[in-house]
Design a protein around this motif. Structure first.
Motif, PDB file in Angstrom:
ATOM      1  N   UNK A 195       0.839  -1.202   0.000  1.00 19.88           N
ATOM      2  CA  UNK A 195       0.000   0.000   0.000  1.00 19.88           C
ATOM      3  C   UNK A 195       0.877   1.256   0.000  1.00 19.88           C
ATOM      4  N   UNK A 196       1.909   1.256   0.849  1.00 26.86           N
ATOM      5  CA  UNK A 196       2.781   2.432   0.938  1.00 26.86           C
ATOM      6  C   UNK A 196       3.492   2.676  -0.394  1.00 26.86           C
ATOM      7  N   UNK A 197       3.945   1.588  -1.024  1.00 29.03           N
ATOM      8  CA  UNK A 197       4.622   1.734  -2.322  1.00 29.03           C
ATOM      9  C   UNK A 197       3.648   2.305  -3.354  1.00 29.03           C
ATOM     10  N   UNK A 198       2.454   1.728  -3.415  1.00 31.70           N
ATOM     11  CA  UNK A 198       1.477   2.157  -4.419  1.00 31.70           C
ATOM     12  C   UNK A 198       1.050   3.601  -4.188  1.00 31.70           C
ATOM     13  N   UNK A 199       0.878   3.957  -2.920  1.00 32.40           N
ATOM     14  CA  UNK A 199       0.490   5.343  -2.621  1.00 32.40           C
ATOM     15  C   UNK A 199       1.558   6.320  -3.106  1.00 32.40           C
ATOM     16  N   UNK A 200       2.811   5.930  -2.945  1.00 32.08           N
ATOM     17  CA  UNK A 200       3.894   6.829  -3.356  1.00 32.08           C
ATOM     18  C   UNK A 200       4.016   6.915  -4.879  1.00 32.08           C
ATOM     19  N   UNK A 201       4.001   5.760  -5.550  1.00 31.97           N
ATOM     20  CA  UNK A 201       4.229   5.776  -7.000  1.00 31.97           C
ATOM     21  C   UNK A 201       3.050   6.372  -7.765  1.00 31.97           C
ATOM     22  N   UNK A 202       1.883   6.359  -7.129  1.00 34.18           N
ATOM     23  CA  UNK A 202       0.693   6.920  -7.789  1.00 34.18           C
ATOM     24  C   UNK A 202       0.947   8.377  -8.179  1.00 34.18           C
ATOM     25  N   UNK A 203       1.543   9.113  -7.276  1.00 35.22           N
ATOM     26  CA  UNK A 203       1.787  10.542  -7.516  1.00 35.22           C
ATOM     27  C   UNK A 203       2.724  10.756  -8.706  1.00 35.22           C
ATOM     28  N   UNK A 204       3.575   9.766  -8.965  1.00 33.14           N
ATOM     29  CA  UNK A 204       4.531   9.895 -10.078  1.00 33.14           C
ATOM     30  C   UNK A 204       4.068   9.123 -11.312  1.00 33.14           C
ATOM     31  N   UNK A 205       2.874   8.564 -11.213  1.00 32.50           N
ATOM     32  CA  UNK A 205       2.274   7.802 -12.315  1.00 32.50           C
ATOM     33  C   UNK A 205       3.190   6.698 -12.838  1.00 32.50           C
ATOM     34  N   UNK A 206       3.883   6.023 -11.920  1.00 32.08           N
ATOM     35  CA  UNK A 206       4.701   4.876 -12.334  1.00 32.08           C
ATOM     36  C   UNK A 206       3.833   3.620 -12.207  1.00 32.08           C
ATOM     37  N   UNK A 207       3.606   2.906 -13.320  1.00 30.98           N
ATOM     38  CA  UNK A 207       2.801   1.683 -13.223  1.00 30.98           C
ATOM     39  C   UNK A 207       3.353   0.770 -12.132  1.00 30.98           C
ATOM     40  N   UNK A 208       2.462   0.292 -11.263  1.00 28.29           N
ATOM     41  CA  UNK A 208       2.908  -0.468 -10.102  1.00 28.29           C
ATOM     42  C   UNK A 208       2.056  -1.714  -9.937  1.00 28.29           C
ATOM     43  N   UNK A 209       2.761  -2.817  -9.859  1.00 25.81           N
ATOM     44  CA  UNK A 209       2.067  -4.090  -9.776  1.00 25.81           C
ATOM     45  C   UNK A 209       2.303  -4.691  -8.394  1.00 25.81           C
ATOM     46  N   UNK A 210       1.236  -5.219  -7.814  1.00 24.67           N
ATOM     47  CA  UNK A 210       1.375  -5.865  -6.507  1.00 24.67           C
ATOM     48  C   UNK A 210       0.838  -7.294  -6.605  1.00 24.67           C
ATOM     49  N   UNK A 211       1.270  -8.158  -5.699  1.00 22.51           N
ATOM     50  CA  UNK A 211       0.799  -9.544  -5.697  1.00 22.51           C
ATOM     51  C   UNK A 211       0.090  -9.814  -4.377  1.00 22.51           C
ATOM     52  N   UNK A 212      -1.171 -10.216  -4.448  1.00 20.65           N
ATOM     53  CA  UNK A 212      -1.966 -10.429  -3.241  1.00 20.65           C
ATOM     54  C   UNK A 212      -2.019 -11.908  -2.879  1.00 20.65           C
ATOM     55  N   UNK A 213      -2.095 -12.161  -1.601  1.00 21.07           N
ATOM     56  CA  UNK A 213      -2.140 -13.543  -1.127  1.00 21.07           C
ATOM     57  C   UNK A 213      -3.238 -13.676  -0.074  1.00 21.07           C
ATOM     58  N   UNK A 214      -4.494 -13.445  -0.481  1.00 24.24           N
ATOM     59  CA  UNK A 214      -5.578 -13.445   0.507  1.00 24.24           C
ATOM     60  C   UNK A 214      -5.971 -14.848   0.938  1.00 24.24           C
ATOM     61  N   UNK A 215      -6.866 -14.917   1.907  1.00 24.57           N
ATOM     62  CA  UNK A 215      -7.381 -16.199   2.371  1.00 24.57           C
ATOM     63  C   UNK A 215      -8.193 -16.824   1.238  1.00 24.57           C
ATOM     64  N   UNK A 216      -7.915 -18.087   0.933  1.00 23.14           N
ATOM     65  CA  UNK A 216      -8.722 -18.776  -0.075  1.00 23.14           C
ATOM     66  C   UNK A 216      -8.869 -20.243   0.299  1.00 23.14           C
TER      67      UNK A 216
END
Lengths: 281, 461
Positions: A195-216
């Motif tokens: 979240x912190x990474x995405x919040x920061x890169x959003x302002x600079x419009x750098x495409x940002x990919x994250x990988x989620x590992x939720x309960x399944x």
């Protein structure tokens, strides 16, 4: 049954396991995951694939003992068997066509980042990597990554290794002070970090990919337990993900859903793991 | 002979006791009861019941064998057309199929065909399925995708014909919806296991943990030497309503709730390691068999109050009347002509359901009266768990990895109505993967016909 060909300790409660699973290896791609189950009473738990060899028919997993099932898995030894090991699941990462990529891994999230770094570097991309953990003992795969990346930065919360602070401190430094430019940022780690990474890169419009590992439960789209809101739409992390546009993920919801069974986990772990130490339940 | 116009009743667990346990509700017939019931059959010369059965079991013949005391013959007659009689005897909607056609219904209740089938099947749970005549191994391999009712039936029939059949299953246990969906109190898992063991003894191979579309593709199967593929991958994708609050903690799809409870045995937590949220006051949205299964499971897990929330009236409930009857006996509350508008949360957890009252208007395409909202009738009910049981869509994994496989706009695989052949040569499909959520026996009927078509196709070579 799936044989554990090799087991190594990478840090406190952090394990590397190489598993004989030719069918999983046959189609495995970076970014995908497996579901494992240890005993007849066991849960089905997702783990991202850390590496694989199609010819030799193995897949590696790297995990931290965080819940009951990962603690149980950590007790298995080389030569033991995992009861169920199904995959590869989820969408593979799309890594073609990127020239300059910044990969950010936090804690055990460094593991799923590794096959992506490997593929990017083989494809000729320039890869910079930031890895972070709470202290030196928890930094994993440093040597492996060093050999594949143009530059490697390390952060630890307590300053026992690398720079003291968070991976995001280094990220900010690279973007704002050194004015580095990237086509893509890939961040894998705890939800707060992504979240912190995405919040920061959003302002600079750098495409940002994250990988989620939720309960399944099943990992094949059947239960819907892994649903996550991305850009206002409900997605299933197991079949639509696990990777998503970090700028669109509702992290607050994901964190809340991650804690759905906190109460049950307390019952689960405290009673049974101590009991099990005696050899029976 | 004097005609009897009521079914011989089947003994059941007392509702107040059974709402606290997962043991089977229906207890089955004794030999005496079965004989009494079997004698009610008029042995019609042109039996309509057989036509009402999707797999055309020779119903009067097996009932006649019961009357004559030859249970083994009765069993052999049933298993000629049906490989899973103990399951069908329990979960088929007989009242809409064979029993609906029974001549006795013109004057009273039909013969209890389902109960008799169950009685015969339960007497032979440990015996083998016999192939009709001495079959020679054909030396041809057929792959079956999914081990639910469609896949098990196709596999059994193909094995009986001499094919070398392998079933590929994504889960760690075979049975599909029979093990993850239908609860123990309606269909004991030991019994499913015994029916599956019979198929294993017949030579059917089972490969677990193999997700077709991910672990292997349809093309891989052909490359690996299979001559034909039957897809019975079910309707695994749960639907939600698309209203606010559906991602709150404490909202389940019925699929997830039932899978946790049944397949993963969350009712035995913490001995079994998979947890499920228990909840005090639970809303189950939907009116089908799955909604009844979820509601009745919730009661058994100790919920104080369980409500079915259904947008039409009691008459339109799609669940079997027996299930509705059992649910009511056990204390499930039916709130009908009500539709959820929003799930209300507090601190991220379910707090209640904002609903609107409905009324029934003119007939719609499904032949039922169309429900419509009564303006300004919104109200809120408190709940701490909401289970969405509004249906499922076909699982998209195979389609995603097999673009040449044609599907309809709802994701169902397109097949020829007679042969169940898909748009791909040598690939057949049936069951919920084609129709979307339907019944066990419809899926079995499809598996059966597809097996015949596969045999026809492969016999030409």
């Amino acid at each position: 049954m799936y044989k554990i060909l090799e087991k190594k300790a990478l840090g406190p409660g952090m394990w590397y396991m190489r598993i004989q699973a030719p069918l999983v290896a046959r189609r495995a791609m970076p970014g995908q995951f497996i579901m494992f189950r240890i005993s007849e009473e066991g849960e089905r738990v997702p783990l991202t694939i850390a590496d694989f060899d199609r010819q030799e028919g193995w897949v590696t997993i790297i995990f931290q003992e965080v819940g009951f099932s990962t603690k149980q898995l950590g007790r298995l030894e080389q030569g033991d068997h995992i009861l169920d090991f199904a995959g590869p699941l989820g969408q593979p990462s799309v890594l073609d066509g990127f020239k300059k990529v910044l990969c950010i891994g936090g804690g055990v999230g460094i593991a799923p980042l590794y096959p992506q770094i490997k593929q990017l570097s083989q494809a000729g991309a320039s890869v910079s990597v930031i890895i972070g953990a709470r202290s030196k003992d928890y930094i994993i795969l440093e040597e492996e990554i060093k050999g594949l990346s143009d530059s490697l930065y390390i952060a630890t919360d307590d300053g026992s290794y690398g720079q003291k602070g968070f991976v995001t401190d280094i990220l900010k430094d690279l973007i704002t002070k050194q004015a580095s430019k990237y086509d893509l940022v890939i961040a894998i780690g705890p939800l707060v970090m992504m979240k912190a990474v995405a919040d920061f890169t959003r302002a600079f419009a750098i495409p940002t990919r994250v990988s989620l590992n939720p309960i399944m439960v099943d990992g094949t789209g059947m239960c819907g337990g892994c649903r996550v809101t991305v850009g206002g739409q409900t997605k299933y992390a197991c079949v639509d993900g696990p990777e998503f546009d970090g700028h669109l993920v509702d992290f607050d919801e994901a964190m809340r859903r991650q804690g759905m069974y906190k109460q049950e986990e307390r019952v689960d772990h405290s009673c049974r793991l101590t009991d099990q130490g005696g050899g029976s339940k | 002979m004097k005609l009897v116009f009521t079914k011989t009743p089947m003994r059941e667990q007392d509702p107040l006791k059974r709402r606290n346990n997962f043991k089977e509700v229906n207890l089955g017939y004794s030999l005496e009861e079965a004989l009494h019931e079997a004698k009610r059959c008029l042995q019609c010369k042109k039996p309509k019941c057989v036509k009402g059965c999707p797999v055309n079991v020779s119903i009067p013949d097996f009932i006649d064998a019961i009357v004559k005391g030859d249970l083994e013959k009765a069993y052999n007659i049933i298993t000629t057309s049906n490989n899973l009689p103990a399951i069908c005897g329990r979960v088929c909607p007989q009242e809409q199929q064979c029993e609906k056609q029974c001549i006795l219904t013109t004057r009273g209740e039909s013969v209890a065909i389902g109960r008799l089938e169950r009685f015969v099947a339960d007497s032979f749970l440990d015996s083998d399925i016999k192939a009709d005549q001495e079959v020679k191994a054909k030396g041809k391999r057929v792959a079956v995708v999914g081990s639910g009712p469609a896949g098990l039936t196709a596999a059994g029939d193909l094995a009986k014909l001499g094919y070398d059949v392998t079933i590929f299953e994504a889960f760690h246990e075979p049975g599909g919806v029979l093990v993850y969906g239908i609860p123990e109190f309606r269909l004991p898992k030991d019994l499913v296991k015994k029916e599956i063991d019979k198929l294993k003894r017949l030579g059917v191979k089972f490969q677990m943990n193999t997700i077709i579309g991910k672990t292997l593709t349809i093309d891989d199967l052909f490359q690996d030497g299979f001559k034909a593929v039957f897809i019975g991958s079910g309707a695994g994708l749960p639907r939600f309503m698309g209203i606010d609050g559906e991602n709150l903690n404490g909202v389940y799809s019925a699929n997830e709730y039932l899978t946790r409870v049944n397949l993963m045995k969350a009712y035995d937590f913490p001995n079994s390691h998979t947890p499920v949220k228990l909840g005090e006051k639970i809303a189950v949205v939907g009116g089908g068999n799955v909604a009844m299964d979820a509601a009745r499971s919730a009661l058994r897990l100790g919920a104080r109050e369980v409500h079915i929330i259904y947008r039409r009236s009691m008459e339109e409930l799609p669940a079997r009347s027996e299930e509705v009857h059992h649910a009511r006996e056990e204390g499930v509350i039916f709130d009908v002509l009500i539709n959820p508008k929003e799930i209300i949360g507090e601190d991220g957890w379910v707090k209640g359901l904002k609903c609107v009252k409905m009324e029934l208007g003119e007939m719609d395409a499904s032949g039922r009266k169309r429900p419509r909202e009564i303006e300004g009738s919104e109200f809120i009910m408190d709940f701490d768990l909401v289970i969405m049981a509004i249906g499922t869509s076909p699982n998209p994994l195979i389609k995603a990895s097999t673009p040449e496989l044609e599907t309809n706009d709802r994701g169902g695989i397109l097949v020829d109505q007679e042969t169940y052949a898909t748009s791909m040569d040598r690939v057949y499909a049936g069951g919920d993967a084609v129709t979307g959520s339907a019944t066990v026996i419809m899926a079995m009927g499809a598996g059966k016909r597809a097996a015949q078509a596969i045999d026809k196709r492969l016999s030409k070579e």
